[in-house]
Design an enzyme around this catalytic site. Sequence first.
Site, short mmCIF file in Angstrom:
data_model
loop_
_atom_site.label_atom_id
_atom_site.label_comp_id
_atom_site.label_asym_id
_atom_site.label_seq_id
_atom_site.Cartn_x
_atom_site.Cartn_y
_atom_site.Cartn_z
N GLY A 103 0.79 -1.22 0.04
CA GLY A 103 -0.14 0.19 -0.01
C GLY A 103 0.99 1.25 0.26
O GLY A 103 0.43 2.22 0.35
N GLU B 81 8.03 4.69 -6.09
CA GLU B 81 9.20 3.79 -6.58
C GLU B 81 10.26 4.31 -6.67
O GLU B 81 11.32 4.21 -7.54
CB GLU B 81 8.77 3.36 -8.05
CG GLU B 81 7.29 2.57 -8.23
CD GLU B 81 7.49 1.07 -7.83
OE1 GLU B 81 8.14 0.59 -7.18
OE2 GLU B 81 6.32 0.57 -8.40
#
Length: 205
Positions: free
Chosen positions: A21, A101
């Site tokens: 998440g 990311e």
Amino acid sequence: MLKSPYHGGHLEVIVGPMFSGKSEELIRRVTRAVIARQHVQVYKPALDDRYHAAAVASHAGRTVDAVAVRSAADIRAHLTGENALLVGELPPLPDVIGIDEVQFLDADVVGLALALADQGVRVILAGLDLDFRAEPFGFMPGLLARAESVEKLTAICTVCGAPATRSQRLIGGQPARFDDPVVLVGAQESYEARCRVHHVVLDSA
Ligand code: ADP
């Protein structure tokens, strides 16, 4: 001596395994700032070789607009505006900068994040703390140590349902080996969230 005003710049890092998440949490924090009419800019690593408009998407399908970049230098260029030198003045920095990311960018992103926080920006970074072998991921430990706030999320282990802190890499359905390259061309690979007990890394070949 007068105290200088508090400018609010700081570094927040969201980490955890795949499916924990991280993107959802980044999207949640960024969306709140947008609703409060703060100036927000979100970045994510690009898979191709130019930066372009994109979106950060969670596995559950929520999205937020982002700019895809190849490097920390791309973020710096985007923030300062490509025509800034011609115009002679720099655009103001956003109130909030998010990067998803972040582990896939280069290590220069650490210095950039710290410089932005020093200049008053709320910097929110989301990324993997561990690679598929459960080894610390590149420059992430240094980011975690330098952050004002760290949120370590867990997923749910696909084998037993316990909190999952690790990303299981499977190649053709089998656990990956310790020395497998991070990118295996042509291999059919997938990832699952796993706990400490059910995370498997085969010895080097
Ligand atoms: P991350 O950015 O950490 O990879 P995302 O925010 O993209 O995570 O996705 C989280 C979502 O993934 C969860 O809300 C859930 O819908 C989905 N999901 C899939 N597999 C799992 C799992 N094993 N445990 C928890 N959530 C999972």
